[in-house]
Write a protein that holds these residues in place. Structure first.
Motif, PDB file in Angstrom:
ATOM      1  N   GLU A   8       1.355  14.321  -0.674  1.00  0.00           N
ATOM      2  CA  GLU A   8       2.105  15.055  -1.629  1.00  0.00           C
ATOM      3  C   GLU A   8       1.861  16.693  -1.012  1.00  0.00           C
ATOM      4  O   GLU A   8       0.796  16.948  -0.642  1.00  0.00           O
ATOM      5  N   ARG A  80      10.216  22.622   5.634  1.00  0.00           N
ATOM      6  CA  ARG A  80      10.328  22.236   4.320  1.00  0.00           C
ATOM      7  C   ARG A  80      11.943  22.398   3.850  1.00  0.00           C
ATOM      8  O   ARG A  80      12.511  21.668   3.287  1.00  0.00           O
ATOM      9  N   LEU A  85      12.524  19.772   1.152  1.00  0.00           N
ATOM     10  CA  LEU A  85      10.979  19.390   0.534  1.00  0.00           C
ATOM     11  C   LEU A  85      10.584  20.597  -0.254  1.00  0.00           C
ATOM     12  O   LEU A  85      10.622  21.958   0.188  1.00  0.00           O
ATOM     13  N   THR A  86       9.848  20.399  -1.423  1.00  0.00           N
ATOM     14  CA  THR A  86       9.309  21.315  -2.218  1.00  0.00           C
ATOM     15  C   THR A  86       7.911  21.011  -2.841  1.00  0.00           C
ATOM     16  O   THR A  86       7.498  19.687  -2.614  1.00  0.00           O
ATOM     17  N   ASP A  89       6.592  17.053  -3.832  1.00  0.00           N
ATOM     18  CA  ASP A  89       7.108  15.924  -3.061  1.00  0.00           C
ATOM     19  C   ASP A  89       6.307  15.330  -2.473  1.00  0.00           C
ATOM     20  O   ASP A  89       5.267  15.867  -1.715  1.00  0.00           O
ATOM     21  N   THR A  91       5.965  12.808   0.941  1.00  0.00           N
ATOM     22  CA  THR A  91       6.652  12.557   2.267  1.00  0.00           C
ATOM     23  C   THR A  91       5.978  11.911   3.361  1.00  0.00           C
ATOM     24  O   THR A  91       4.640  12.013   3.252  1.00  0.00           O
TER      25      THR A  91
END
Length: 100
Positions: A8, A80, A85-86, A89, A91
């Motif tokens: 995360e 990002r 992506l923030t 999130d 990944t």
């Protein structure tokens, strides 16, 4: 050494402006990295890596974080943005250590 994991994205508490966004490597992989590095470190205890998130790859460093008992990987703003992506999130990440 190559480590593949999911993590995360989180923002460093000292700077909430998302300038410093990270993912944490798994604790077990971090322990193995410490053992293999055997004192080989650069500034701030960093180790050079090639990181991949989604379709984006870049060369950077991982840093030890004693509070998390793991290495952390900074995920720069351009990555990002490219991967949409923030903070918060989750990944998939691949980290390949370059000096080991």
């Amino acid at each position: 050494m190559k480590v593949e994991f999911e993590s995360e994205l989180w923002v460093w508490d000292a700077r909430r402006d998302e300038t410093w966004t990270f993912v944490s490597l798994p604790v077990d992989a971090s322990e193995e990295i410490r053992a293999r590095a055997g004192g080989l470190r650069r500034g701030f205890g960093s180790l050079r890596v090639r990181a991949t998130v989604g379709g984006s790859s870049w060369t950077t460093s991982v840093f030890p974080d004693s509070g998390r008992n793991a290495y952390v990987l900074p995920v720069k703003r351009a990555i990002r943005a490219a991967e949409a992506l923030t903070e918060g999130d989750v990944t998939a990440v691949t980290v390949e250590l370059l000096d080991l």
